[in-house]
Enzyme design. Structure first.
Site, mmCIF file in Angstrom:
data_model
loop_
_atom_site.group_PDB
_atom_site.id
_atom_site.type_symbol
_atom_site.label_atom_id
_atom_site.label_comp_id
_atom_site.label_asym_id
_atom_site.label_seq_id
_atom_site.Cartn_x
_atom_site.Cartn_y
_atom_site.Cartn_z
ATOM 1 N N ASN A 210 -37.959 -68.702 92.775
ATOM 2 C CA ASN A 210 -38.284 -67.317 93.132
ATOM 3 C C ASN A 210 -38.302 -66.461 91.863
ATOM 4 O OD1 ASN A 210 -35.532 -66.211 92.661
ATOM 5 N ND2 ASN A 210 -35.027 -67.662 94.281
ATOM 6 N N PRO A 307 -26.947 -75.549 100.866
ATOM 7 C CA PRO A 307 -25.633 -75.036 101.265
ATOM 8 C C PRO A 307 -25.513 -73.559 100.907
ATOM 9 C CG PRO A 307 -25.481 -76.370 99.269
ATOM 10 C CD PRO A 307 -26.892 -76.516 99.765
ATOM 11 N N PHE A 325 -24.563 -60.268 97.774
ATOM 12 C CA PHE A 325 -25.661 -59.306 97.819
ATOM 13 C C PHE A 325 -26.494 -59.579 99.067
ATOM 14 C CE2 PHE A 325 -24.398 -58.720 93.546
ATOM 15 C CZ PHE A 325 -24.936 -57.500 93.122
HETATM 16 O O1 C5P Z 1 -28.064 -65.267 103.382
HETATM 17 P P1 C5P Z 1 -28.645 -64.501 102.220
HETATM 18 O O2 C5P Z 1 -29.483 -65.352 101.318
HETATM 19 O O3 C5P Z 1 -29.331 -63.237 102.585
HETATM 20 O O4 C5P Z 1 -27.341 -64.035 101.422
HETATM 21 C C1 C5P Z 1 -27.399 -63.459 100.170
HETATM 22 C C2 C5P Z 1 -26.097 -63.629 99.463
HETATM 23 O O5 C5P Z 1 -25.569 -64.939 99.629
HETATM 24 C C3 C5P Z 1 -26.247 -63.471 97.965
HETATM 25 O O6 C5P Z 1 -25.024 -62.963 97.472
HETATM 26 C C4 C5P Z 1 -26.516 -64.893 97.491
HETATM 27 O O7 C5P Z 1 -26.145 -65.076 96.126
HETATM 28 C C5 C5P Z 1 -25.625 -65.700 98.419
HETATM 29 N N1 C5P Z 1 -26.178 -67.019 98.765
HETATM 30 C C6 C5P Z 1 -25.511 -68.139 98.357
HETATM 31 N N2 C5P Z 1 -25.977 -69.385 98.712
HETATM 32 C C7 C5P Z 1 -27.106 -69.510 99.446
HETATM 33 C C8 C5P Z 1 -27.789 -68.357 99.855
HETATM 34 C C9 C5P Z 1 -27.307 -67.122 99.497
HETATM 35 O O8 C5P Z 1 -24.495 -68.026 97.674
HETATM 36 N N3 C5P Z 1 -27.547 -70.704 99.763
#
Ligand code: C5P
Length: 401
Positions: A210, A307, A325
């Site tokens: 991304n 994960p 975030f």
């Molecule tokens: O679930 P979402 O992607 O919206 O959540 C965002 C937050 O979760 C961010 O702080 C991101 O760094 C963290 N995250 C994570 N592992 C993932 C997906 C998101 O640590 N697989």
């Protein structure tokens, strides 16, 4: 004047091949202005000579508990009182076990009981010894007593194994020691921050990723460092320069990022997930470059969910304050609040990514801080200014949703 000028450091060396790195550490500590007294266990002397450490520290090396000659000079209680900080590097599995037991049968273990100074350990051992439940249980005991554990790092080991067990590099330990004498809001605290995108391999030359620049995570790492924290930045690939005076772990995939986070997470007071982690990865990364198909054929990729690093950290390290975030395009606050509970974290920093002036690749950001106490809106700020505000807000956070 350096933060270490005239600080009294006991550097204790135990038996392990990493002991050779301690010679460099003594040199760096002295160069930074510290006064260093070296303590060696008998195991340590099998790896490096006391004469080397005496020459580098400028002081005789302390080796024995009940040595009348030594006790006539700086005895063990005086030495314990003299210290502003006691660093054991390398710390063997054996010394961890003996400290967990509260033993006082040699100079080093006695000093650890007798000193009021912070005690820091930089473990170094074979990866299987580190993973062993006995060592892990000793680690938990020592952390619960307020002893700080820094490392071990992952990588190739002198014994030929690969895994967690390498002592942190002398320069990283110097940074850790300096941070103990900082006066900032996060003095003596340890932060782990994830930043940047992840790359999920499709084949040896292609990946899913991304547009995350990593700017927010890097700015947070710098702001936390400036407030006196010991910071580990776990970063996916970015174009940013590695900030000074922080520990830096470069990763590619979400699985690497999770592994690195769990590896250092046991000693973190705060975990901030600022990375844009790819939600999915190809089930299989092809070993060979995928060939172009016939013009009419379709190529499909089977993806599996990655994960959730933040949720895993919050679950496995309930004593760590975890912050995430949430980049949302609608229902910012409601979605942020749901995430706060679902991931079991202390704070969600939510921003509206439907506005292209803020977030992701921009230099500015405008966020809402969501905690179990409510919502606080911050103004539009540069990522550096915002990072400084966030670090202050984070230090006031201690309750989960
Ligand atoms: O679930 P979402 O992607 O919206 O959540 C965002 C937050 O979760 C961010 O702080 C991101 O760094 C963290 N995250 C994570 N592992 C993932 C997906 C998101 O640590 N697989």
């Amino acid at each position: 004047m350096s933060r270490l000028t005239n600080k009294h450091i006991i550097l204790a060396i135990t038996g392990g091949i990493a002991a050779y790195k301690s010679a460099e550490l003594v040199r760096l500590l002295i160069k930074a202005g510290a006064q260093v007294e070296v303590v060696m266990t008998s195991g340590a002397t099998a790896f490096i000579t006391p004469l080397t450490l005496q020459a580098l520290s400028g002081n005789p090396v302390h080796q024995h508990l009940l040595n009348p000659k030594a006790e006539a000079g700086m005895g063990h209680i005086q030495l314990a009182r003299w210290a502003d900080l006691l660093l054991i590097a390398p710390a063997s599995a054996n010394v961890m076990a003996r400290l967990a037991q509260g033993q006082a049968d040699d100079l080093l273990t006695t000093l650890c009981l007798a000193t009021d100074a912070p005690v820091l350990l930089a473990p170094a051992m074979n990866q299987a010894m580190w993973r062993d439940p006995a060592t892990q249980s000793n680690l938990t005991t020592l952390l619960a007593r307020g002893i700080q554990i820094h490392g071990p790092a992952e990588g190739e080991q002198a014994c030929g194994d690969t895994g967690a067990g390498r002592m942190l590099e002398p320069s990283e330990l110097l940074t850790t020691v300096k941070a103990q004498f900082d006066q900032g809001l996060l003095a003596g605290k340890t932060l782990v921050i994830t930043a940047g995108p992840t790359r999920e391999a499709i084949d040896p030359v292609r990946y899913i990723s991304n547009h995350s620049s990593g700017k927010m995570g890097y700015a947070l790492a710098q702001a936390a460092r400036d407030q006196g924290a010991t910071v580990t930045l776990i970063s996916g690939p970015t174009h940013l320069a590695k900030p000074d005076d922080i520990k830096f772990v470069a990763v590619e995939s979400a699985q690497d990022m999770l592994e690195a986070s769990l590896n250092v997470g046991h000693s973190a007071d705060y975990f901030i997930a600022a990375a844009a982690v790819a939600d999915y990865r190809p089930i299989i990364a092809s070993q060979e470059k995928l060939k172009k198909l016939n013009a009419d054929d379709r190529l499909s990729l089977d993806l599996v969910q990655n994960p959730d690093i933040l949720a895993t950290m919050a679950k496995q390290h309930p004593q760590t304050i975890c912050i995430g975030f949430a980049a949302e395009t609608e229902n910012l606050i409601l979605n942020g609040q749901t995430k706060l509970g679902r991931k079991g974290v202390h704070m969600i920093i939510a921003n509206d990514v439907s506005n292209t002036d803020i977030g992701f690749n921009s230099d500015n950001n405008q966020v809402s801080l969501i905690t179990s106490n409510g919502v606080e809106e911050l103004p539009l700020l540069s990522k550096q200014q915002l990072a400084r505000r966030l670090i202050v807000a984070i230090t006031n956070t201690s309750h989960k949703a």
